[in-house]
Motif scaffolding. Structure first.
Motif, PDB file in Angstrom:
ATOM      1  N   ARG A  97      -3.900 -30.864  12.255  1.00  0.00           N
ATOM      2  CA  ARG A  97      -2.871 -31.906  12.140  1.00  0.00           C
ATOM      3  C   ARG A  97      -3.542 -33.114  11.501  1.00  0.00           C
ATOM      4  O   ARG A  97      -4.522 -33.631  12.041  1.00  0.00           O
ATOM      5  CB  ARG A  97      -2.298 -32.245  13.507  1.00  0.00           C
ATOM      6  CG  ARG A  97      -1.533 -31.070  14.105  1.00  0.00           C
ATOM      7  CD  ARG A  97      -0.952 -31.394  15.467  1.00  0.00           C
ATOM      8  NE  ARG A  97      -0.303 -30.210  16.019  1.00  0.00           N
ATOM      9  CZ  ARG A  97      -0.586 -29.664  17.206  1.00  0.00           C
ATOM     10  NH1 ARG A  97      -1.507 -30.217  17.972  1.00  0.00           N
ATOM     11  NH2 ARG A  97       0.043 -28.583  17.613  1.00  0.00           N
ATOM     12  N   LYS A  98      -3.036 -33.508  10.347  1.00  0.00           N
ATOM     13  CA  LYS A  98      -3.728 -34.533   9.542  1.00  0.00           C
ATOM     14  C   LYS A  98      -3.062 -35.887   9.683  1.00  0.00           C
ATOM     15  O   LYS A  98      -1.830 -35.957   9.787  1.00  0.00           O
ATOM     16  CB  LYS A  98      -3.678 -34.134   8.055  1.00  0.00           C
ATOM     17  CG  LYS A  98      -4.363 -32.825   7.731  1.00  0.00           C
ATOM     18  CD  LYS A  98      -5.854 -32.985   7.715  1.00  0.00           C
ATOM     19  CE  LYS A  98      -6.546 -31.660   7.427  1.00  0.00           C
ATOM     20  NZ  LYS A  98      -7.994 -31.762   7.601  1.00  0.00           N
ATOM     21  N   PRO A  99      -3.858 -36.970   9.614  1.00  0.00           N
ATOM     22  CA  PRO A  99      -3.239 -38.295   9.553  1.00  0.00           C
ATOM     23  C   PRO A  99      -2.505 -38.462   8.224  1.00  0.00           C
ATOM     24  O   PRO A  99      -2.835 -37.777   7.240  1.00  0.00           O
ATOM     25  CB  PRO A  99      -4.444 -39.244   9.640  1.00  0.00           C
ATOM     26  CG  PRO A  99      -5.627 -38.440   9.271  1.00  0.00           C
ATOM     27  CD  PRO A  99      -5.324 -37.004   9.555  1.00  0.00           C
ATOM     28  N   ALA A 100      -1.509 -39.386   8.199  1.00  0.00           N
ATOM     29  CA  ALA A 100      -0.745 -39.625   6.963  1.00  0.00           C
ATOM     30  C   ALA A 100      -1.704 -39.936   5.825  1.00  0.00           C
ATOM     31  O   ALA A 100      -2.665 -40.682   5.999  1.00  0.00           O
ATOM     32  CB  ALA A 100       0.212 -40.794   7.174  1.00  0.00           C
ATOM     33  N   LEU A 143      -9.406 -42.110   3.444  1.00  0.00           N
ATOM     34  CA  LEU A 143      -8.043 -42.553   3.738  1.00  0.00           C
ATOM     35  C   LEU A 143      -7.751 -43.949   3.197  1.00  0.00           C
ATOM     36  O   LEU A 143      -6.600 -44.300   2.948  1.00  0.00           O
ATOM     37  CB  LEU A 143      -7.797 -42.532   5.260  1.00  0.00           C
ATOM     38  CG  LEU A 143      -7.545 -41.153   5.869  1.00  0.00           C
ATOM     39  CD1 LEU A 143      -7.474 -41.259   7.388  1.00  0.00           C
ATOM     40  CD2 LEU A 143      -6.264 -40.534   5.324  1.00  0.00           C
ATOM     41  N   GLU A 292     -10.031 -36.715   5.792  1.00  0.00           N
ATOM     42  CA  GLU A 292      -9.893 -37.501   7.036  1.00  0.00           C
ATOM     43  C   GLU A 292     -11.272 -37.641   7.677  1.00  0.00           C
ATOM     44  O   GLU A 292     -12.124 -36.749   7.548  1.00  0.00           O
ATOM     45  CB  GLU A 292      -8.911 -36.851   8.005  1.00  0.00           C
ATOM     46  CG  GLU A 292      -9.370 -35.526   8.572  1.00  0.00           C
ATOM     47  CD  GLU A 292      -8.573 -35.082   9.793  1.00  0.00           C
ATOM     48  OE1 GLU A 292      -8.400 -35.894  10.725  1.00  0.00           O
ATOM     49  OE2 GLU A 292      -8.170 -33.919   9.827  1.00  0.00           O
ATOM     50  N   ARG A 295     -13.385 -36.078  13.413  1.00  0.00           N
ATOM     51  CA  ARG A 295     -12.738 -36.429  14.676  1.00  0.00           C
ATOM     52  C   ARG A 295     -13.801 -36.587  15.760  1.00  0.00           C
ATOM     53  O   ARG A 295     -14.836 -35.899  15.727  1.00  0.00           O
ATOM     54  CB  ARG A 295     -11.766 -35.316  15.084  1.00  0.00           C
ATOM     55  CG  ARG A 295     -10.601 -35.215  14.126  1.00  0.00           C
ATOM     56  CD  ARG A 295      -9.737 -34.038  14.490  1.00  0.00           C
ATOM     57  NE  ARG A 295      -9.170 -33.446  13.273  1.00  0.00           N
ATOM     58  CZ  ARG A 295      -8.735 -32.205  13.170  1.00  0.00           C
ATOM     59  NH1 ARG A 295      -8.764 -31.408  14.212  1.00  0.00           N
ATOM     60  NH2 ARG A 295      -8.245 -31.755  12.042  1.00  0.00           N
TER      61      ARG A 295
END
Ligand code: BEZ
Ligand code: FE
Length: 298
Positions: A97-100, A143, A292, A295
């Protein structure tokens, strides 16, 4: 006679899942117990909805047996099954699940080779000169839009007939249409290849037979594979796709995403050829990637 928590009564049709799940009460691994409980519940619900005949159940067992028998060191029929059921893409989606703004991932596929040669930016990964020349280029950013240097791009693709080198040993040179490139401080990448073509996933086994019985074709639209890895960033496994491919809306393994469409432009004008220092027309594919940050705990 007293019973333990793992001995919750005899099997009945109504209580089938609960009886089986309670038998696992002494499992040492809590995650295994959870996974088996969920699987048992859904599997029993499916069997109750399907109400298979014994012949149908045996046919299902035969299918799974043939799927296992088709597996070898170089063929993983269970992964193909997971691919055509959409499960590979679902597991990929859940874990990526990726950030915008970050580039999206898609399936790895079975044709990655870990030790492709490192090449200089601008090199040609096509070793046999076959196919329509294609320049691939773009920039890797973070990003915030800053270029990322030190990214290793591992790229691989099928040739213009739809075969990977590993599928045509002896016919294609080893490592044909594969290479690794490292970005400099400006984050750009550039290499030469050939325009890929759609191809069928391996369909001479039970999974291919199932696809035919379901009225489905085995094709994947033309694409290039990428793995982008850099310190401080999540590794990205993805493709870029040819939006004009006839199978772009019906990928056999559901790997296509809108954001992964590349632009293919034919470079043929005298002015553009001169600027590129080329005599013959070629395809230019441009695609930027956004990584990204790694994490926490990854
Ligand atoms: C591939 O793109 O290489 C691929 C992915 C899933 C199944 C078969 C091939
Ligand atoms: Fe592929």
């Amino acid at each position: 006679m007293t019973t333990t928590s793992a001995e919750q009564g005899y099997f009945t049709e109504d209580q089938s899942a609960e009886v089986v799940i309670s038998r696992n009460a002494n499992a040492e691994n809590a995650r295994l117990a959870e996974v088996m409980a969920i699987l048992t519940r859904h599997l029993h619900a499916a069997v109750k909805e399907i109400e298979p005949t014994e012949a149908e159940w045996f046919r299902a067992i035969q299918f799974l047996t043939e799927t296992g028998q088709t597996c070898s060191d170089w063929r993983q029929e269970y992964i193909l099954l997971s691919d055509i059921l959409g499960v590979s893409m679902l597991v990929d989606a859940i874990n990526n699940r990726k950030p915008a703004g970050a580039s999206e991932s898609t399936v790895l596929g079975p044709f990655h080779v870990a030790d492709a040669p490192f090449m200089d930016m601008g090199a040609d990964i096509c070793l046999d000169g076959k196919g329509e020349a294609m320049e691939v280029r773009g920039t890797v950013r973070d990003l915030a839009g800053a270029p990322v240097g030190g990214v290793v791009l591992d790229v691989w693709q099928a040739n213009d007939e739809g075969f990977y080198d590993v599928q045509q040993k002896g016919l294609q040179p080893d490592f044909n249409l594969r290479g690794r490139f490292r970005t400099g401080a400006d984050g750009t990448y550039r290499f030469w290849a050939v325009r890929p073509r759609f191809y069928p996933i391996p369909d001479d086994g039970p999974v291919g037979k199932l696809l035919r019985q379901l009225g489905r074709h085995p094709f994947r639209p033309a694409h290039l594979h990428y793995i982008l890895a850099a310190d401080g960033f999540e590794t990205l496994t993805t493709h870029i796709f040819d939006p004009d491919d006839p199978y772009i809306h019906s990928d056999a393994v559901f790997g296509v995403k809108e954001s992964l469409m590349a632009t293919f432009r034919k470079i043929a004008s005298a002015q553009e050829l001169e600027a590129a220092g080329r005599d013959d027309w070629f395809w230019r594919v441009e695609h930027d990637f956004v990584l990204e940050p790694a994490r926490a705990g990854a």
